[in-house]
Design an enzyme around this catalytic site. Structure first.
Site, short mmCIF file in Angstrom:
data_model
loop_
_atom_site.label_atom_id
_atom_site.label_comp_id
_atom_site.label_asym_id
_atom_site.label_seq_id
_atom_site.Cartn_x
_atom_site.Cartn_y
_atom_site.Cartn_z
N ASN A 185 6.85 -19.20 -8.73
CA ASN A 185 6.16 -20.34 -8.10
C ASN A 185 4.71 -20.42 -8.50
O ASN A 185 4.09 -19.41 -8.87
CB ASN A 185 6.16 -20.19 -6.56
CG ASN A 185 7.54 -20.33 -5.95
OD1 ASN A 185 8.44 -20.91 -6.55
ND2 ASN A 185 7.70 -19.79 -4.77
N ASP A 223 1.38 -21.01 -6.52
CA ASP A 223 0.93 -20.98 -5.13
C ASP A 223 -0.33 -21.83 -4.98
O ASP A 223 -1.36 -21.56 -5.62
CB ASP A 223 0.61 -19.53 -4.70
CG ASP A 223 1.86 -18.69 -4.49
OD1 ASP A 223 2.98 -19.25 -4.60
OD2 ASP A 223 1.72 -17.49 -4.20
N LEU A 249 7.17 -2.68 8.10
CA LEU A 249 6.55 -2.97 9.41
C LEU A 249 5.09 -3.39 9.26
O LEU A 249 4.31 -3.23 10.19
CB LEU A 249 6.64 -1.72 10.30
CG LEU A 249 8.03 -1.16 10.57
CD1 LEU A 249 7.94 0.19 11.26
CD2 LEU A 249 8.85 -2.14 11.40
N ALA A 251 1.32 -3.35 8.88
CA ALA A 251 0.30 -2.31 9.06
C ALA A 251 0.88 -1.04 9.69
O ALA A 251 0.27 0.03 9.65
CB ALA A 251 -0.83 -2.84 9.92
N VAL A 287 -0.50 -12.51 2.02
CA VAL A 287 0.47 -13.20 1.16
C VAL A 287 0.95 -12.27 0.04
O VAL A 287 0.14 -11.70 -0.69
CB VAL A 287 -0.13 -14.48 0.54
CG1 VAL A 287 0.84 -15.11 -0.47
CG2 VAL A 287 -0.48 -15.48 1.62
N ASP A 327 6.10 -8.32 -1.20
CA ASP A 327 6.56 -8.31 -2.60
C ASP A 327 5.95 -7.14 -3.38
O ASP A 327 6.60 -6.53 -4.22
CB ASP A 327 6.19 -9.63 -3.30
CG ASP A 327 6.86 -10.83 -2.64
OD1 ASP A 327 7.98 -10.66 -2.12
OD2 ASP A 327 6.26 -11.92 -2.64
N SER A 361 -2.93 -4.39 -1.47
CA SER A 361 -2.80 -5.83 -1.77
C SER A 361 -3.37 -6.71 -0.65
O SER A 361 -3.86 -7.80 -0.93
CB SER A 361 -1.35 -6.19 -2.08
OG SER A 361 -0.65 -6.44 -0.89
N SER A 395 -3.67 -9.93 -6.24
CA SER A 395 -4.11 -8.83 -5.35
C SER A 395 -3.44 -7.50 -5.67
O SER A 395 -3.70 -6.50 -4.99
CB SER A 395 -3.79 -9.21 -3.89
OG SER A 395 -2.39 -9.16 -3.64
O1 RIB Z 1 6.04 -13.66 -0.63
C1 RIB Z 1 4.98 -14.50 -0.99
C2 RIB Z 1 5.49 -15.60 -1.88
O2 RIB Z 1 6.36 -16.43 -1.13
C3 RIB Z 1 4.41 -16.54 -2.39
O3 RIB Z 1 3.86 -16.10 -3.60
C4 RIB Z 1 5.13 -17.86 -2.48
O4 RIB Z 1 5.27 -18.34 -3.78
C5 RIB Z 1 6.48 -17.66 -1.79
O5 RIB Z 1 7.51 -17.53 -2.68
#
Ligand code: RIB
EC number: 2.7.1.15
Length: 301
Positions: free
Chosen positions: A13, A15, A220, A222, A247, A251, A281, A290
């Site tokens: 994506n 963002d 979980l 923090a 954000v 991931d 991050s 990040s």
């Molecule tokens: O987990 C964060 C991600 O969720 C963002 O980067 C956004 O693109 C969505 O997919």
């Protein structure tokens, strides 16, 4: 033959992030700042996080023919992710509209665009890196049949972070070892499998294991993570940091976890490291921008 030990089949994506003091209420207009486009998408983020830490990673996914494809893939290229199996399709690149409040909390709305074309046929066309990988890492931002096809093709370990929680075939989901989920996702997955979704994080983690997963990692934030393997439940604390933007933190955890698994770490060792990467991050804005490299100093001992 792909040299990548990790193959991510997932979303890419652009963002679009707006920073506000607080989230607006329905019908309200607020002034914010930001408005820049950065690299995102749960699949791409996880691939980037693992590659930045030195793991050989291939990504199977799609971008559109629009200009957002360039910022969406820039940091993947820089991190050395193998993008041979990223197709340019006649669609728009996936777009996430993200609002980050001053307290670090975010809301994310995603327009799938090109990601919606990563179906079973698409994944079959790109079977080679999936079959060759030691770890296949999946999320919930591609069509369910593409997800299921990737599980079918995988010969190595399948790690699933079903974010967002979408309907996927039960047998494909249960291939996860581990299933990685946050508390909210864990509840939705238990609902999907027909189990009680109430209780403490420990209850949810153990119930997921009882539902048939070989292992479970419950993140979980923090508070760290829980790892359930066999009869053992281990709580892993997270280093405490000042969060500015969460954000893509989940991931970064998933990517870092897989980067350690291919080095032979146990689930507990890999999760301990991944907690430190996640904590790093959240101290910086954005998702992929990040993420640490192997040269960065991570919080926690
Ligand atoms: O987990 C964060 C991600 O969720 C963002 O980067 C956004 O693109 C969505 O997919």
């Amino acid at each position: 033959m792909s040299a990548a030990k990790i193959c991510v089949v997932g979303s890419i994506n652009a963002d679009l992030t707006v920073n506000v003091d607080r989230h607006p209420t329905p019908g309200e207009t607020l002034l914010g700042s930001g408005g820049g486009i950065t690299a995102g998408g749960k699949g791409a983020n996880q691939a980037c996080a693992a590659a930045r830490l030195g793991a050989p990673v291939a990504l199977v996914g799609a971008v559109g023919t629009d200009s957002n494809a360039i910022p969406a893939t820039a940091l993947l290229r820089e991190a050395g992710v193998d993008l041979t199996h990223v197709e340019e399709v006649t669609e728009v690149t996936g777009l996430a509209v993200i609002t980050v409040a001053a307290n670090g909390e975010n809301t994310v709305q995603v327009v799938p665009g090109a990601n919606a074309l990563v179906d079973a046929d698409f994944v079959s066309r790109h079977a080679e890196p999936v079959e060759a990988a030691e770890v296949v890492l999946l999320q919930g931002e591609i069509p369910a049949d593409g997800f299921a096809r990737a599980v079918e093709l995988a010969k190595g370990r399948v790690v699933i972070n079903l974010a967002p929680v979408v309907d996927v075939p039960r047998e494909a989901l249960l291939a996860a070892d581990p299933l990685m989920a946050n508390e909210h996702e864990a509840g939705l997955i238990l609902d999907q499998l027909g189990y009680d979704s109430t209780g403490t994080p420990e209850d949810l983690a153990r119930r997921l294991k009882d539902a048939g997963f070989a292992s479970v990692v419950l993140t979980l934030g923090a508070a760290g993570a829980l790892v359930v393997e066999g009869d053992a439940l281990t709580h892993i604390p997270s280093p405490q940091v000042e969060a500015v933007d969460t954000v893509g933190a989940g991931d970064s955890f998933a990517g870092a976890f897989c980067a350690r698994i291919i080095e032979g770490d146990t689930l507990v060792e890999a999760s301990t490291y991944a907690c430190r990467v996640g904590a790093f991050s959240v101290t910086r804005p954005g998702a992929q921008p990040s993420y640490p490299t192997a040269a960065d100093t991570l919080p926690g001992a």
